[in-house]
Design a protein around this motif. Structure first.
Motif, mmCIF file in Angstrom:
data_model
loop_
_atom_site.group_PDB
_atom_site.id
_atom_site.type_symbol
_atom_site.label_atom_id
_atom_site.label_comp_id
_atom_site.label_asym_id
_atom_site.label_seq_id
_atom_site.Cartn_x
_atom_site.Cartn_y
_atom_site.Cartn_z
ATOM 1 N N VAL A 1 -25.168 -8.793 -59.960
ATOM 2 C CA VAL A 1 -24.899 -10.002 -59.443
ATOM 3 C C VAL A 1 -23.439 -10.266 -59.025
ATOM 4 C CG1 VAL A 1 -25.240 -12.664 -60.002
ATOM 5 C CG2 VAL A 1 -26.909 -10.833 -60.822
ATOM 6 N N SER A 2 -23.123 -11.411 -58.040
ATOM 7 C CA SER A 2 -21.800 -11.623 -57.477
ATOM 8 C C SER A 2 -21.340 -12.932 -58.149
ATOM 9 C CB SER A 2 -21.772 -11.738 -55.987
ATOM 10 O OG SER A 2 -20.516 -12.182 -55.684
ATOM 11 N N ILE A 3 -20.158 -12.672 -58.749
ATOM 12 C CA ILE A 3 -19.602 -13.982 -59.192
ATOM 13 C C ILE A 3 -18.056 -14.131 -58.797
ATOM 14 C CG2 ILE A 3 -18.533 -12.952 -61.785
ATOM 15 C CD1 ILE A 3 -19.159 -15.523 -62.887
ATOM 16 N N VAL A 4 -17.451 -15.104 -58.173
ATOM 17 C CA VAL A 4 -16.145 -15.159 -57.476
ATOM 18 C C VAL A 4 -15.478 -16.305 -58.366
ATOM 19 C CG1 VAL A 4 -15.199 -15.940 -55.503
ATOM 20 C CG2 VAL A 4 -17.179 -14.585 -55.295
ATOM 21 N N ARG A 5 -14.372 -15.983 -58.821
ATOM 22 C CA ARG A 5 -13.285 -16.942 -59.478
ATOM 23 C C ARG A 5 -13.037 -17.893 -58.709
ATOM 24 N NH1 ARG A 5 -8.807 -18.738 -60.763
ATOM 25 N NH2 ARG A 5 -7.822 -17.295 -59.062
ATOM 26 N N GLY A 6 -13.264 -19.111 -58.997
ATOM 27 C CA GLY A 6 -12.985 -20.326 -58.326
ATOM 28 C C GLY A 6 -14.170 -20.873 -57.372
ATOM 29 N N ARG A 7 -15.189 -19.886 -57.095
ATOM 30 C CA ARG A 7 -16.329 -20.268 -56.400
ATOM 31 C C ARG A 7 -17.731 -20.407 -57.137
ATOM 32 N NH1 ARG A 7 -15.137 -19.235 -50.937
ATOM 33 N NH2 ARG A 7 -12.784 -20.193 -50.701
ATOM 34 N N GLY A 8 -17.668 -19.550 -58.446
ATOM 35 C CA GLY A 8 -18.915 -19.703 -59.035
ATOM 36 C C GLY A 8 -19.787 -18.371 -58.924
ATOM 37 N N ILE A 9 -20.811 -18.525 -59.479
ATOM 38 C CA ILE A 9 -21.820 -17.159 -59.505
ATOM 39 C C ILE A 9 -22.762 -17.484 -58.298
ATOM 40 C CG2 ILE A 9 -23.523 -18.426 -61.026
ATOM 41 C CD1 ILE A 9 -23.498 -15.587 -62.167
ATOM 42 N N ASP A 10 -23.140 -16.480 -57.780
ATOM 43 C CA ASP A 10 -24.173 -16.442 -56.555
ATOM 44 C C ASP A 10 -25.506 -17.265 -56.986
ATOM 45 O OD1 ASP A 10 -25.920 -16.192 -54.589
ATOM 46 O OD2 ASP A 10 -25.540 -14.018 -54.409
ATOM 47 N N ARG A 11 -25.633 -18.539 -56.535
ATOM 48 C CA ARG A 11 -26.725 -19.297 -56.846
ATOM 49 C C ARG A 11 -28.048 -18.831 -56.240
ATOM 50 N NH1 ARG A 11 -26.106 -25.722 -58.038
ATOM 51 N NH2 ARG A 11 -24.211 -25.541 -59.373
ATOM 52 N N VAL A 12 -28.175 -18.240 -55.251
ATOM 53 C CA VAL A 12 -29.314 -17.675 -54.680
ATOM 54 C C VAL A 12 -29.825 -16.439 -55.833
ATOM 55 C CG1 VAL A 12 -30.421 -16.301 -52.708
ATOM 56 C CG2 VAL A 12 -28.742 -18.178 -52.360
ATOM 57 N N GLU B 1 -15.581 -18.848 -66.122
ATOM 58 C CA GLU B 1 -16.069 -19.107 -64.817
ATOM 59 C C GLU B 1 -17.597 -18.910 -64.938
ATOM 60 O OE1 GLU B 1 -16.183 -20.261 -60.929
ATOM 61 O OE2 GLU B 1 -14.046 -19.491 -61.885
ATOM 62 N N LEU B 2 -18.174 -17.912 -65.660
ATOM 63 C CA LEU B 2 -19.405 -17.840 -66.016
ATOM 64 C C LEU B 2 -19.865 -18.985 -66.878
ATOM 65 C CD1 LEU B 2 -21.982 -15.966 -65.485
ATOM 66 C CD2 LEU B 2 -21.407 -15.025 -67.926
ATOM 67 N N THR B 3 -19.315 -19.395 -67.711
ATOM 68 C CA THR B 3 -19.946 -20.558 -68.496
ATOM 69 C C THR B 3 -20.164 -21.878 -67.685
ATOM 70 O OG1 THR B 3 -19.273 -19.736 -70.665
ATOM 71 C CG2 THR B 3 -19.447 -22.111 -70.379
ATOM 72 N N GLU B 4 -18.928 -22.127 -66.771
ATOM 73 C CA GLU B 4 -18.817 -23.438 -65.904
ATOM 74 C C GLU B 4 -19.970 -23.344 -65.001
ATOM 75 O OE1 GLU B 4 -14.917 -23.597 -64.668
ATOM 76 O OE2 GLU B 4 -14.045 -23.853 -66.369
ATOM 77 N N ALA B 5 -20.078 -22.253 -64.315
ATOM 78 C CA ALA B 5 -21.063 -21.950 -63.279
ATOM 79 C C ALA B 5 -22.384 -22.254 -63.608
ATOM 80 C CB ALA B 5 -21.039 -20.721 -62.717
ATOM 81 N N LEU B 6 -22.980 -21.548 -64.988
ATOM 82 C CA LEU B 6 -24.206 -21.731 -65.616
ATOM 83 C C LEU B 6 -24.617 -22.978 -65.885
ATOM 84 C CD1 LEU B 6 -24.656 -18.197 -67.375
ATOM 85 C CD2 LEU B 6 -25.298 -18.857 -65.140
ATOM 86 N N TRP B 7 -23.698 -23.706 -66.454
ATOM 87 C CA TRP B 7 -23.726 -25.152 -66.896
ATOM 88 C C TRP B 7 -24.023 -25.919 -65.623
ATOM 89 C CZ3 TRP B 7 -25.557 -27.483 -71.255
ATOM 90 C CH2 TRP B 7 -25.202 -26.553 -72.336
ATOM 91 N N ALA B 8 -23.332 -25.658 -64.635
ATOM 92 C CA ALA B 8 -23.598 -26.386 -63.281
ATOM 93 C C ALA B 8 -24.958 -26.151 -62.782
ATOM 94 C CB ALA B 8 -22.509 -26.308 -62.266
ATOM 95 N N VAL B 9 -25.566 -25.072 -62.979
ATOM 96 C CA VAL B 9 -26.830 -24.608 -62.209
ATOM 97 C C VAL B 9 -27.779 -25.283 -63.245
ATOM 98 C CG1 VAL B 9 -28.386 -22.639 -62.021
ATOM 99 C CG2 VAL B 9 -25.870 -22.586 -61.313
#
Length: 926
Positions: A679-690, A719-727
């Protein structure tokens, strides 16, 4: 439970005679119902040929229908529409038709010239894919399964697997009768897409095409593919219907689709082909006009001989019967009951008191289609089948069981109009008792719009009828006048000479577009059956109405990446055709100036020289035992604390070799087959939601474990923590942010193999140690909003690839480190695993010391320092020890690039890489 015939005489009580062997299926050719139409009205069926040795009356019976366009109806014995049929027989017939289509597609030459192949040749003389041995086995199985009443599984086993073809077929089935049949053909072909037409409009979905079926009771067909590009798929188009009477509907479809998207090959497939010579010429003429090849394939060919004045004779008979003007029928005409009244009563119905009507809601995986109204590809069908198997478990628990020594209860699984394939899958599951579990005698059919006249005689196929209201949900159709046309169910029982025996329970399976409350009311099918004394279990499949939000499928080796297919599925979009690599310094300036993001392009791949390759080999061998130990420790922690049913999701690409090694440890030490995706994760852009939606569609998000190689200062962990909480907040997907890594020198995670800052051999190289896959790309210029992040496959670097070598070398040492893994794992679980991000403070101190504006220009740890040297503009390298063997590759790379190296004994990490600032601002890599 009892039943009566139409004239009021009592039916045989349940259970009737069960002299047939257990599991046997009624032969297709029994008793020849339909001869009454022949003797009374002079309609005759003639067989002209069959590629598998069948006759027309093996597959159809003659009935009368209330339709001024065509007075007779061919009632299929293997379709599961008007007649209850064993689900394995339905499946065998559909798969057999699919195998014949595959044979036709493999044949390079038209069979009859003019672009139309009517399959008149015997199979042994045709395509290379259908050998004489296969032909003999199939013919024997057809005789056994379809004519003698044996297990249809014999026929399924005899069918040849279709060879892969460069242009997979697109299959289109016709509503309402051929929706499941088309799906079976597509399954047998491994078609790229399967779509069926529909009579049900869907809010928010525009019809891509529509066409008319002149002789049908409901004439208009809609095509609602989602996405519409399904119909643009390259390859031959296979049209599937239960019968070809004139072929006019198929020709109208071909003409409409060819105008929208020209193609050079069509196959029209049907169970029976009854076209006249003029109809066959119409196929040839259209093929010549369009410049395309049009073939026709069927299980049997023949014709229907209709006497002059048939329509008037049948209309007169029906008028007299319904009006009751013939209280005593003339010789040769049967006694029939009065027509259905508006309350939904039956003709020839059971007359026991009202029976139980129960409801059961079964769960359905998110974004899994319950049918092909909007199109399915093989992965969709596989998920549909798996979901049907899970639903069958719930249904089994609600069914009656036989008393000790008693015969298995009769279960009729009932689909609703064009919703046929999922009920068929459920019926097949119920017909196969679980080990040691109860058994049922299962049949399958569905309701219909077609008004057929019932006559309760053994030599007529439609012996009783239920009439009821349409059950489409009011909110499942666009605004407009309500659909008041009645719907029908025929027979709904086991024929037995003078009577029809009721099932012990009817399992009515309703899709998301069905109003279950209405279906269970007195005016609906379930309510009408229950009122007639037949117990009903109304099963609602809780699928999402309308088209599902389909995610792409993972890429796998060897088509993408050099890892074997089972090791990892890459949740990325293939961008290998694009030139995304730029000059390293120019790319760095764009990133640091804020004019570009590091994920919008790629650095040029570092190709190691001979000296560096030799260094990698020495490093790999020297560190293999330590790496195997860390892999074992982190995997054992995951299995102990997250369970043995986890799904690994490695953060591409540094985490991917680690995910593969964890998967192999679990398989080697515990016999587990853990799914693994990158899975792709990009700092400042988050993890791939698709990618997250893909995982949630197929797995429980709580079971997903994210995997990376190491932590530096903890930027990606945060970044992972922030992205997963947003999802979780926006989409309700509850993924766990407990990142599992091999090395955690920054104390950023709880799940790790070690907290030492040691060399992980996969950090020494880029794509050549990561399956020949680039780092991930997130650039809207190249990616669809509904697609995965991108990546490239560097096939041209195959000669330098050591990806499999690394994982094989490390995995070879698993047994030797098992005891040490157990010791370390126990110590870690008993120790302090608090997440402190202790390394971040040290990084900030270095930032201040060197006057660096952005903390992300300071890269701590062996892995991150290696990345600085391989794909950034390094400023200097800081080492805690001068001669640490874990730093040999760093010293070699630094010397090669002219980067100064400083010894700093006070470093909290074993090494740190500093990126050279080129300008103000930064959107640099984490």
């Amino acid at each position: 439970m009892t039943a009566t015939t139409i004239d009021g005489s009592p039916a045989a009580p349940w259970p009737p005679d069960r002299s047939r062997p257990a599991g046997a299926v009624e032969p297709v050719g029994q008793a020849a119902p339909g001869c009454w139409v022949r003797t009374t009205f002079g309609v005759r069926l003639q067989t002209t040929g069959s590629p598998v040795g069948l006759a027309v009356d093996d597959l159809v019976r003659l009935a009368l229908r209330h339709n001024p366009r065509r007075a007779h109806l061919l009632v299929s014995t293997v379709l599961g529409k008007h007649l209850p049929v064993h689900p394995d027989l339905v499946t065998a017939a559909g798969r057999l038709l699919g195998a014949l289509v595959a044979r036709e597609l493999d044949d390079p030459d038209p069979g009859s010239g003019g672009g139309s192949a009517v399959a008149t040749a015997e199979p042994a003389t045709r395509s290379t894919g259908w050998t004489a041995t296969v032909d003999a086995a199939v013919r024997a199985a057809v005789r056994s399964a379809l004519r003698e009443g044996a297990d249809p599984a014999v026929l399924l086993a005899a069918l040849p697997a279709p060879p892969p073809r460069p242009r997979p077929a697109l299959v289109l089935g016709y509503a309402e009768t051929a929706t499941a049949l088309g799906h079976l053909v597509a399954d047998q072909l491994h078609a790229e897409w399967y779509l069926h037409s529909t009579r049900r409009a869907v809010p928010g979905v525009a019809a891509t095409a529509s066409f008319e079926e002149a002789h049908s009771h409901a004439t208009t067909h809609l095509l609602l593919p989602q996405p519409p590009a399904i119909l643009d798929a390259d390859g031959p188009l296979v049209l599937v219907d239960d019968e070809l009477s004139t072929g006019a509907t198929a020709l109208a479809t071909i003409r409409a689709l060819q105008a929208a998207r020209p193609r050079d090959r069509y196959v029209v497939a049907s169970l029976v082909d009854l076209r006249s010579a003029d109809d066959v010429r119409a196929f040839d003429d259209l093929a010549a006009e369009l410049g395309a090849r049009i073939d026709a394939v069927s299980l049997v060919r023949g014709r229907v001989d209709l006497p002059p004045g048939l329509a008037a004779a049948v209309a007169g008979y029906l008028a007299r019967t319904i009006a009751g003007s013939d209280p005593v029928p003339p010789a040769g005409e049967p006694a029939v009951a009065s027509h259905d009244d508006p309350s939904g009563t039956t003709t020839g119905r059971a007359t026991g008191g009202p029976a139980a009507l129960r409801r059961l809601d079964v769960g359905w995986p998110r974004a899994t289609a319950d049918g092909a109204r909007h199109g399915v590809h093989p992965a969709d069908s596989a998920r549909l089948s798996a979901a049907a198997a899970a639903a069958a478990v719930a249904v089994r628990g609600a069914l009656p069981v036989a008393p000790p020594g008693g015969p298995p209860p009769r279960v009729l699984v009932l689909g609703v109009e064009e919703f046929m394939y999922l009920p068929l899958l459920l019926a097949r599951q119920l017909a196969r008792p679980a080990s040691g579990g109860p058994a049922w005698d299962v049949r399958y059919q569905s309701t219909t719009r077609s008004p057929v006249h019932p006559v309760d005689r053994p030599d007529y196929p439609v012996r009783r009828r239920w009439r009821f209201a349409a059950t489409d949900r009011p909110d499942a159709a666009p605004s407009g006048p309500p659909d008041t046309a009645p719907r029908f169910l025929y027979n709904a029982g086991w024929p037995g000479g003078s009577t029809v025996t009721d099932p012990d329970v009817v399992v009515l399976v309703a899709d998301a577009g069905t109003d279950v409350d209405l279906a269970c009311s007195p005016s609906g099918p379930a309510g009408a059956l229950a009122a007639a004394g037949i117990p009903v279990l109304a099963v609602r499949v809780a699928a999402t109405p309308g088209p599902v939000a389909r995610t792409p499928e993972p890429l796998r080796g060897p088509e993408f990446g050099s890892y074997v297919a089972d090791d990892v599925g890459w949740l990325v979009t293939d961008l290998s055709h694009l030139d995304l690599e730029g000059d390293l310094e120019q790319r760095e300036r764009l990133v640091q100036s804020g004019l570009g993001h590091y994920a919008e392009s790629l650095p040029r791949e570092y190709v190691p020289d001979a000296a560096y390759r030799q260094l990698f080999q020495r490093t790999m061998i020297a560190t293999a035992t330590r790496l195997a130990t860390a892999v074992g420790v982190v995997t054992e922690l995951v299995l102990a604390e997250r369970g043995s049913d986890v799904v690994l999701a490695s953060l591409a690409r540094a985490g991917t070799p680690v995910g593969i090694l964890m998967r192999r440890w679990a398989a080697h030490r515990h016999g587990l087959d853990l799914p693994h995706y990158a899975v792709s994760i990009v700092r400042g852009r988050g993890i791939d939601r698709v990618a997250l939606r893909f995982l949630a569609d197929r797995h429980d998000p709580a079971r997903v474990v994210f995997v990376d190689g190491w932590t530096g200062k903890g930027a990606i962990a945060r970044e992972l923590t922030e992205a997963l909480w947003a999802v979780r907040e926006s989409e309700g997907l509850a993924f766990d942010d407990d990142l599992a890594v091999l090395a955690d020198p920054g104390r950023c995670v709880r799940t790790f193999g070690t907290r030492d800052d040691f060399l992980i051999a996969s950090a020494c190289l880029n794509s050549t140690v990561s399956g020949l896959v680039s780092r991930t790309v997130l650039n809207p210029a190249y990616l669809r909003p509904d697609g995965f992040h991108g990546a490239k496959f560097y096939r041209e670097l195959a000669g330098d690839d050591v990806s499999e070598l690394l994982v094989d070398t490390v995995a070879a040492g698993f047994d030797g480190v098992a005891d040490e893994v157990a010791r370390q794992c126990a110590a870690i679980r008993a120790g302090d695993r608090t997440v402190t991000f202790a390394g971040w403070a040290a990084v900030e101190e270095l930032q201040r010391e060197f006057g660096i504006e952005d903390v992300h220009f300071v890269k701590p740890g062996v892995g991150e320092t290696t990345r600085v040297l391989l794909r950034r503009i390094p400023w200097r390298i800081l080492l805690r020890e001068r001669d640490n063997p874990d730093h040999e590759h760093l010293r070699l790379l630094a010397a090669d690039r002219g980067v100064p190296v400083e010894i700093r004994p006070d470093l909290p990490y074993s090494c740190v890489g500093l990126i050279r600032p080129l300008g103000a601002g930064d959107r640099g890599e984490g």
